[in-house]
Write an enzyme that holds these catalytic residues in place. Sequence first.
Site, short mmCIF file in Angstrom:
data_model
loop_
_atom_site.label_atom_id
_atom_site.label_comp_id
_atom_site.label_asym_id
_atom_site.label_seq_id
_atom_site.Cartn_x
_atom_site.Cartn_y
_atom_site.Cartn_z
CB CYS A 87 41.71 60.41 40.48
SG CYS A 87 42.65 59.11 41.33
CG ASP A 90 45.61 60.52 38.22
OD1 ASP A 90 46.31 61.52 38.45
OD2 ASP A 90 45.15 59.79 39.12
CE LYS A 128 46.02 61.96 41.73
NZ LYS A 128 45.76 60.50 41.84
#
Length: 198
Positions: free
Chosen positions: A152, A9, A107
């Site tokens: 994450c 990310d 995602k």
Amino acid sequence: MADALIVIDVQNDFCPGGALAVPEGDAIVPGINALMDDFAAVILTQDWHPADHASFASQHPGKAPMEMTEMAYGPQVLWPDHCVQGTHGAAFHEGLATDRADLILRKGFRRQIDSYSAFFENDRKTPTGLEGYLRTRGIRRVTLVGLALDFCVNYSAVDAASLGLAVTVRTDLTRAIDLDGSLAAARAGMEDVGVELA
Ligand code: VGL
Ligand code: ZN
């Protein structure tokens, strides 16, 4: 044995100026790029939410970002709107060497389920498919970097370990949100399951 670098990310919304900015989130980009050539496979993940995603505080009247809510699968932090599909905030940081990636895994695209982990969504059941990708490529060891360490990266590292992969987190190439002690809890949780914090 092939090793994969999984870059979590590294997107504009998690960098300074973004909607869910992680302090110094952009500072890790040059180091991540430099690491890519050491790996047989490079995988980037991209948080990729519909505009009405249920993890957004804006979808819960009376709730503010960083408050908690109850989802069908349990407690969930409510976030500011971030990483909305197709927006600048959802794009990778412009300095990230995206050309080097073998796989870009998106995602968090199901409205009702958030997905911190690169392996399983927050219901802890719905797979993203990454496990099969790694297995069929013969990858048994992964190194994780990216944002955010306590969300994450943490969830991805713990899931990778639970799947039997050897997991290293290069903490120098991560940065944290640190919400209510989440960083200390994440470090302890990763160490408990045998993740190497380097
Ligand atoms: C993340 C909160 C919400 C992350 C993603 O990348 O750590 N955190 N969505
Ligand atoms: Zn998100």
